[in-house]
Design a protein around this motif. Structure first.
Motif, PDB file in Angstrom:
ATOM      1  N   VAL A  80      68.792 100.977  49.983  1.00 22.04           N
ATOM      2  CA  VAL A  80      69.936 100.525  50.784  1.00 22.04           C
ATOM      3  C   VAL A  80      71.157 101.397  50.471  1.00 22.04           C
ATOM      4  N   MET A  81      71.365 101.694  49.209  1.00 21.50           N
ATOM      5  CA  MET A  81      72.481 102.571  48.839  1.00 21.50           C
ATOM      6  C   MET A  81      72.037 104.023  48.705  1.00 21.50           C
ATOM      7  N   GLU A 120      65.324  99.511  42.652  1.00 21.42           N
ATOM      8  CA  GLU A 120      66.305 100.494  43.130  1.00 21.42           C
ATOM      9  C   GLU A 120      66.037 101.805  42.376  1.00 21.42           C
ATOM     10  N   LYS A 167      73.494  99.460  54.679  1.00 21.58           N
ATOM     11  CA  LYS A 167      74.825 100.024  54.419  1.00 21.58           C
ATOM     12  C   LYS A 167      75.319 100.959  55.525  1.00 21.58           C
ATOM     13  N   ASN A 187      65.397  93.409  52.505  1.00 24.93           N
ATOM     14  CA  ASN A 187      64.568  93.171  51.320  1.00 24.93           C
ATOM     15  C   ASN A 187      63.734  91.905  51.468  1.00 24.93           C
ATOM     16  N   ASP A 206      64.169 100.024  47.075  1.00 18.30           N
ATOM     17  CA  ASP A 206      65.383  99.585  47.747  1.00 18.30           C
ATOM     18  C   ASP A 206      66.327 100.781  47.778  1.00 18.30           C
ATOM     19  N   SER A 257      71.284  93.149  57.636  1.00 20.04           N
ATOM     20  CA  SER A 257      71.852  93.444  56.321  1.00 20.04           C
ATOM     21  C   SER A 257      70.754  93.954  55.406  1.00 20.04           C
ATOM     22  N   GLY A 258      71.183  94.541  54.298  1.00 24.79           N
ATOM     23  CA  GLY A 258      70.238  94.995  53.294  1.00 24.79           C
ATOM     24  C   GLY A 258      69.500  93.826  52.648  1.00 24.79           C
ATOM     25  N   THR A 259      70.200  92.729  52.479  1.00 26.70           N
ATOM     26  CA  THR A 259      69.575  91.529  51.895  1.00 26.70           C
ATOM     27  C   THR A 259      68.369  91.114  52.736  1.00 26.70           C
ATOM     28  N   TYR A 276      69.710  94.602  41.707  1.00 25.33           N
ATOM     29  CA  TYR A 276      70.437  93.877  42.760  1.00 25.33           C
ATOM     30  C   TYR A 276      69.868  94.283  44.114  1.00 25.33           C
ATOM     31  N   HIS A 277      69.475  93.275  44.895  1.00 24.42           N
ATOM     32  CA  HIS A 277      68.891  93.568  46.210  1.00 24.42           C
ATOM     33  C   HIS A 277      69.531  92.712  47.300  1.00 24.42           C
ATOM     34  N   GLY A 278      70.704  92.164  47.030  1.00 25.82           N
ATOM     35  CA  GLY A 278      71.388  91.353  48.023  1.00 25.82           C
ATOM     36  C   GLY A 278      71.827  90.022  47.432  1.00 25.82           C
TER      37      GLY A 278
HETATM   38  C1  LIG Z   1      70.640  98.172  46.373  1.00 27.61           C
HETATM   39  C2  LIG Z   1      71.117  97.132  47.339  1.00 27.61           C
HETATM   40  N1  LIG Z   1      70.223  96.420  48.036  1.00 27.61           N
HETATM   41  C3  LIG Z   1      70.596  95.488  48.920  1.00 27.61           C
HETATM   42  C4  LIG Z   1      71.917  95.202  49.141  1.00 27.61           C
HETATM   43  C5  LIG Z   1      72.312  94.136  50.107  1.00 27.61           C
HETATM   44  O1  LIG Z   1      72.840  94.665  51.264  1.00 27.61           O
HETATM   45  P1  LIG Z   1      73.781  93.737  52.187  1.00 27.61           P
HETATM   46  O2  LIG Z   1      75.033  93.512  51.431  1.00 27.61           O
HETATM   47  O3  LIG Z   1      73.942  94.531  53.439  1.00 27.61           O
HETATM   48  O4  LIG Z   1      73.023  92.471  52.411  1.00 27.61           O
HETATM   49  C6  LIG Z   1      72.892  95.907  48.446  1.00 27.61           C
HETATM   50  C7  LIG Z   1      74.321  95.620  48.648  1.00 27.61           C
HETATM   51  O5  LIG Z   1      75.180  95.989  47.897  1.00 27.61           O
HETATM   52  C8  LIG Z   1      72.480  96.893  47.514  1.00 27.61           C
HETATM   53  O6  LIG Z   1      73.369  97.575  46.793  1.00 27.61           O
END
Ligand SMILES: Cc1ncc(COP(=O)(O)O)c(C=O)c1O
Length: 443
Positions: A252-253, A217, A277, A146, A250, A141-143, A169-171
């Motif tokens: 992720v998005m 982000e 993602k 990070n 980050d 996962s993105g969480t 927001y990073h998870g």
């Molecule tokens: C910028 C960002 N980082 C990290 C995450 C976390 O990713 P995950 O939901 O796959 O853990 C998200 C999820 O929305 C995100 O938007």
């Protein structure tokens, strides 16, 4: 009947409370099956669900099927899906090449407790694409990506503190809408303000050699699709170079924006990048990567390196789908075309708002955008006032009534199957909303 006819017949109520009550009632009346599923789930799940972002009152719409960029709910209603699984659904719900790759991977045996041929392939595809990534590893996962990037920064610098942005927001366990939340991992934190280069420079230099990492982000996603200015990102780059903190983007998005993410578009290269993602075609996925000397903290060939565990880190379906997603489908041309489509959509939406002279606008970049119910530039995260909260809710219910599925908070993330005609349908629905709700949208 066009789905827009439904929106056009919505109440033209100048009192927002009454309008909302009516919209909620119509919503609930049209979805008895979703209501029943929610009630049943609530017997054993707090809030009746297991992913907070999908929760809203009176109960969330339960979806039972997806195809391309269309969704069907438990009550048989069809929607144009503009949420795109919060950006993870880039390929839509039924991309045949992704399905074939996953099926082939599963046919060859469900997870083999061994390294395979796909993870190296996917790592090469990713390293070839993002300017900051020399070496990369995978997570679920993105969480997690990070968390592991922060671990790498701590291991590399021998320092412990992390600077994050207020509103970032990073998870699920790295969420900074408020500075202190019981849900967050207990790591030592410092905060600074998004898009304020002077404050960020001052705060990073003040922390000096305390700081292991700065995590940002390049466009706030959850925080409202608010892009960072190049000046802000460059200030972070310059200040972290001075103190030796590891700068982590980050993405992720935002890695979907153009071939090499926002780092390539802005020309500011971080030390490390986190991903996730959409990148494994919609399968669970995360990745963290960056400078070879930093990532070497996980190199098992060297003595005394850090472990990076995770049963599903190289699961066969994510690795296989990722190779097809990044190697065959979402190439540079596809990424540029999707970005352009989103830019066009946001311009059309903002033109509609400007023509109507209402306190409503859309921010974002490329295929990700978010609605805001306030006048003037939106360049920093903010806590919406009670009226804004209600308008967001009303907007969400009106879009659902028009057969358009977006995030409850007003975000859209276009997927590849979304056409120009689909974008046009969203613009028309927004124009209907403005016409029907104009008294509530005064500047
Ligand atoms: C910028 C960002 N980082 C990290 C995450 C976390 O990713 P995950 O939901 O796959 O853990 C998200 C999820 O929305 C995100 O938007």
């Amino acid at each position: 009947m066009s789905p827009l006819d439904t929106a056009a017949t919505l109440p033209r109520n100048s009192d927002i409370e009454a309008a909302l009550a009516e919209a909620r009632e119509a919503y609930a009346a049209a979805r008895p099956r979703s209501a029943a599923l929610h009630a049943k789930a609530r017997e054993v799940m707090p809030g009746g669900n297991t992913r907070t972002v999908l929760f809203y009152t009176p109960f969330p719409t339960a979806m039972v099927r997806g195809e391309g960029c269309r969704l069907w709910d438990a009550d048989g209603r069809e929607y144009l899906d503009l949420l795109g699984e919060y950006s993870a659904g880039l390929f839509g719900h039924s991309e045949q090449r992704i399905l074939a790759a996953v099926k082939a991977a599963l046919d060859a045996g469900i997870n083999l407790a061994a390294v395979g041929e796909k993870e190296g392939q996917l790592a090469h595809l990713i390293a070839g694409r993002f300017p900051s990534i020399e070496m990369v590893r995978f997570t679920n996962s993105g969480t997690e990506a990070n968390l592991m990037a922060l671990a790498a920064a701590r291991g590399f610098t021998g320092r412990v503190k992390t600077m994050v942005m207020r509103g970032g927001y990073h998870g699920g366990v790295l969420t900074f809408g408020t500075e202190h939340s019981a849900v967050n991992v207990p790591i030592p934190l410092a905060f600074t303000d998004y898009n304020d280069p002077a404050a960020a420079t001052r705060d990073i230099l003040a922390e000096g050699e305390q700081l292991a990492a700065v995590l940002v982000e390049p466009m706030l996603g959850s925080g409202g699709c608010i892009p960072a200015s190049v000046e802000f990102l460059q200030a972070l780059r310059d200040a972290t170079r001075k103190t030796g903190a590891v700068l982590i983007f980050d993405e992720v998005m935002t890695s979907r924006h153009g071939p090499g993410g926002l780092q390539q578009m802005t020309g500011v290269t971080p030390d490390m990048t986190t991903l996730g993602k959409y990148m494994a075609g919609g399968m669970s996925f995360g990745a963290f990567g960056g400078r070879a000397d930093i990532m070497a903290v996980f190199d098992g060939h060297r003595p005394g390196t850090l472990p990076h565990a995770g049963t599903f880190n190289n699961n066969v379906w994510s690795m296989a789908a990722g190779c097809v997603a990044m190697g065959e489908i979402f190439d540079a041309a596809a990424a540029e075309a999707l970005y352009a489509r989103g830019e066009g959509l946001r311009e059309a939406l903002n033109a509609a708002c400007a023509r109507a002279g209402v306190a409503m606008q859309f921010t974002g970049r490329g295929s990700m955008l978010s609605v805001h119910f306030r006048p003037g530039p939106v360049t920093a995260p903010y806590k919406p006032g009670p009226a804004e909260e209600k308008l967001r809710e009303l907007f969400f219910f009106d879009m659902l009534a028009a057969g358009i599925y977006i995030a409850r908070r007003g975000m859209v993330a276009l997927s590849l199957p979304v056409t120009e005609a689909d974008c046009g349908r969203y613009v028309a629905a927004v124009e209907e909303f403005i016409a029907a709700r104009r008294p509530l949208l005064a500047v």
